[in-house]
Design an enzyme around this catalytic site. Sequence first.
Site, PDB file in Angstrom:
ATOM      1  N   HIS A  40       0.836  -1.199   0.000  1.00  0.00           N
ATOM      2  CA  HIS A  40       0.000   0.000   0.000  1.00  0.00           C
ATOM      3  C   HIS A  40       0.874   1.253   0.000  1.00  0.00           C
ATOM      4  CE1 HIS A  40      -3.572  -2.463   1.684  1.00  0.00           C
ATOM      5  NE2 HIS A  40      -3.578  -2.425   0.373  1.00  0.00           N
ATOM      6  N   HIS A  74      -0.432  -9.926   2.035  1.00  0.00           N
ATOM      7  CA  HIS A  74      -1.703  -9.915   2.764  1.00  0.00           C
ATOM      8  C   HIS A  74      -2.395 -11.275   2.794  1.00  0.00           C
ATOM      9  CE1 HIS A  74      -1.128  -5.756   1.178  1.00  0.00           C
ATOM     10  NE2 HIS A  74      -1.543  -5.427   2.381  1.00  0.00           N
ATOM     11  N   GLU A 130      -6.119  -8.407   3.644  1.00  0.00           N
ATOM     12  CA  GLU A 130      -5.841  -9.406   4.681  1.00  0.00           C
ATOM     13  C   GLU A 130      -7.143  -9.895   5.323  1.00  0.00           C
ATOM     14  OE1 GLU A 130      -4.105  -9.792   9.148  1.00  0.00           O
ATOM     15  OE2 GLU A 130      -3.054  -8.365   7.859  1.00  0.00           O
ATOM     16  N   THR A 166      -3.590  -8.275  11.415  1.00  0.00           N
ATOM     17  CA  THR A 166      -2.245  -8.213  11.998  1.00  0.00           C
ATOM     18  C   THR A 166      -1.673  -6.807  12.083  1.00  0.00           C
ATOM     19  OG1 THR A 166      -1.181  -8.604   9.848  1.00  0.00           O
ATOM     20  CG2 THR A 166      -1.688 -10.542  11.203  1.00  0.00           C
ATOM     21  N   CYS A 201       0.619  -8.407  14.587  1.00  0.00           N
ATOM     22  CA  CYS A 201       2.021  -8.739  14.341  1.00  0.00           C
ATOM     23  C   CYS A 201       2.917  -7.925  15.274  1.00  0.00           C
ATOM     24  CB  CYS A 201       2.374  -8.430  12.887  1.00  0.00           C
ATOM     25  SG  CYS A 201       4.128  -8.643  12.509  1.00  0.00           S
ATOM     26  N   SER A 229      -2.619   2.577   3.306  1.00  0.00           N
ATOM     27  CA  SER A 229      -2.021   1.696   4.309  1.00  0.00           C
ATOM     28  C   SER A 229      -2.748   1.774   5.644  1.00  0.00           C
ATOM     29  CB  SER A 229      -0.545   2.051   4.505  1.00  0.00           C
ATOM     30  OG  SER A 229      -0.004   1.342   5.598  1.00  0.00           O
TER      31      SER A 229
END
Length: 294
Positions: A40, A74, A130, A166, A201, A229
Amino acid sequence: MNVTIDKNSGYCFGVEYAIQMAEDELGHSAELYCLGDIVHNRMEVERLHQQGLRVIDREQLGQLHDCKVLIRAHGEPPETYQLALRNNIELIDASCPVVLKLQNRVKHAFDATTRQNGQIVLYGQPGHAEVTGLNGQTGNRAIVVMTEQDLDQIDFRRPVTLFSQTTKSTAGFYRMKQMMEERIAAAGGDLTTFDANDSICRQVSNREPQLRKFAHEHDVVVFVSGRKSSNGKALFGVVNHENPRSYFVENEQELQDDWFEGATSVGICGATSTPMWLMQRVADRIAEVGEAVA
């Protein structure tokens, strides 16, 4: 004026891995398809386009046969792999290992909770690649939530299993968890049937305390990220909360000279989808501004 690039910013492992796979393939192929933007960040997408990476959407994927398609970090839902088999498409799978592990957890949780008349809830951005891949593990039966109003979709008298995209904010996830617990209590539900999984994450969540410290160390902070993003929006929120003289830009052309008036120290940082070369370009432009006002 001192200009510093945050050494902890830049690509996470998953994005770096996907871009490396694309560049390796393009090293011996004139053209490679990619399902959605590989990252992104518009500037990086344009750079890879010049090397032969062609971004396609899901509808276009259905029209392709006998070619190679890159799956970005993703991840993808099961139907993408099924379509590739039918159309003789070779998939170059650059799904992030962290995302793949989470997909597996969601699939197992869905199978288990279905037997208990439970619900899978995903804290994430609806329509995000994702989230689409995660929801695919449930046959698209998960409930996706981003706001308190979204919680109205959930039956809190039934078991609930919560996961997070994440790249979402850790603070945002725990606020959502707390609101869900309050809703369960208000509905007379059983809190022991609520299973909340912090699946953010750690390469992302660990950047939050680092960015808070970085934001305090500089008079002005410039945050570089693509506007698509999700991670960029979350991390800029962290920076802006700590330093009100923080600015969000996609590239050096968006910089405004008056942002740096009276500043002796400028920090440059970015999202996990921001290339280091782009932050360097922004730093070089700010250095020119500093020389002009000196």
